[in-house]
Design an enzyme around this catalytic site. Sequence first.
Site, mmCIF file in Angstrom:
data_model
loop_
_atom_site.group_PDB
_atom_site.id
_atom_site.type_symbol
_atom_site.label_atom_id
_atom_site.label_comp_id
_atom_site.label_asym_id
_atom_site.label_seq_id
_atom_site.Cartn_x
_atom_site.Cartn_y
_atom_site.Cartn_z
ATOM 1 N N ALA A 1 -2.990 -8.914 -7.215
ATOM 2 C CA ALA A 1 -3.924 -9.429 -8.217
ATOM 3 C C ALA A 1 -4.879 -10.432 -7.596
ATOM 4 O O ALA A 1 -6.081 -10.442 -7.909
ATOM 5 C CB ALA A 1 -3.145 -10.079 -9.368
ATOM 6 N N ALA B 1 2.867 -7.106 -2.827
ATOM 7 C CA ALA B 1 3.535 -7.432 -4.083
ATOM 8 C C ALA B 1 2.482 -7.555 -5.174
ATOM 9 O O ALA B 1 1.295 -7.728 -4.904
ATOM 10 C CB ALA B 1 4.318 -8.733 -3.935
ATOM 11 N N TYR B 2 2.939 -7.491 -6.437
ATOM 12 C CA TYR B 2 2.009 -7.456 -7.566
ATOM 13 C C TYR B 2 1.116 -8.685 -7.640
ATOM 14 O O TYR B 2 -0.088 -8.578 -7.832
ATOM 15 C CB TYR B 2 2.794 -7.292 -8.867
ATOM 16 C CG TYR B 2 3.476 -5.952 -9.004
ATOM 17 C CD1 TYR B 2 2.736 -4.771 -8.944
ATOM 18 C CD2 TYR B 2 4.849 -5.867 -9.177
ATOM 19 C CE1 TYR B 2 3.369 -3.538 -9.058
ATOM 20 C CE2 TYR B 2 5.485 -4.633 -9.298
ATOM 21 C CZ TYR B 2 4.734 -3.465 -9.236
ATOM 22 O OH TYR B 2 5.350 -2.256 -9.348
ATOM 23 N N ALA B 3 1.694 -9.888 -7.541
ATOM 24 C CA ALA B 3 0.893 -11.110 -7.671
ATOM 25 C C ALA B 3 -0.137 -11.205 -6.554
ATOM 26 O O ALA B 3 -1.304 -11.539 -6.790
ATOM 27 C CB ALA B 3 1.787 -12.336 -7.680
#
Length: 355
Positions: free
Chosen positions: A146, A141-143
């Site tokens: 990151a 997932a994106y978070a």
Amino acid sequence: MDSDIPLGHVLVTGGCGFLGHHIVNLLLERDPEVRISVLDLRTTHNRNLNSQVSYYDGDITDYSKTKSLFETLRPDVVIHTASPHFNLSPDILLKVNLDGTKVLLQGAQETGVKAFVYTSSASIIHDGKNLINADERWPLAYAESAVLAANRSDAYPNFLTCAIRPAGIFGEGDVQSVPKMITAYHKGQTKFQIGDNNNLFDFTYVGNVAHAHLLAASALLVTAKMAPQRPLDHETVDGEPFLITNGQPVYFWDFARTIWREAGDKTLPNQVWVLSTDMMWAIGAVLEGIFWVMGKTPNLTRQQAKYSSITRYYNIDKAKRRLGYKPIVDLQEGIRRAVQYIIQEEKKQGEKKAQ
């Protein structure tokens, strides 16, 4: 990996939430010298009165205020559990989960934080299909991406990160799975089952998830002390995601019935009505439409019908090898604690009403 390594000053975001406050309590239990700062949107709930814990209200999407807090606190470790309720709008979810996480990463990097442990979710690799023995190689997932990308970045080579992916968390203070099942028990709905109950599912006691976070934080600090040396590839923790479960996949409705028995249910197997998943999905769709007009959510939704009949369990070998993870509370004991907590809370509420 030794979870008793002193962690110094730990900042727990979302430390007044379900998982967050269990992490705070376990930190205090294991490290008498630990200093804990809790950052949450509101810190009135699940507060620990121990003098080693300080509480700060704040919005993690506000960079200037978050950075200022980091500069004041200067934590050694950040355990990031803050997340909005999944029923909120996609815009709010994205803002808090992704933008808020990026703000925390930047604040941590700029103030010398050594270790950053992110609470992700095993569900990020779930696309609505059955998951059988799924492992960490599934999409991110994106978070979480990151967080993992921030590990040993060119600008901050000494900043170490990892992600914990728990599956199906339950326990004392749970507001989703066990309370809903207890509500079904009170409504006399324990004689119904959706699907044939051949779907294995992973549920994870919250104390085990908290334990995994502390193992990860300890591992990152050990790695930091090794610099400039690095762990061997098969021992690396920094920059890695770790799936966490109880290691006890169970048939979905067996889990529900264990909860109901703990609460006092006497339903026998031959008294259970098995309902078609497709039929219940269709009924859920109709109910959603009716309740939407009233601005409410029905007891049965399409998502719940599908969720209760899908296979979803994971492989935790990586966490065992690299973190030294093993559950500290088995499934049966976790269920007992979760149900007894709700029973005690219901008793307290009943006494208040009687006064």
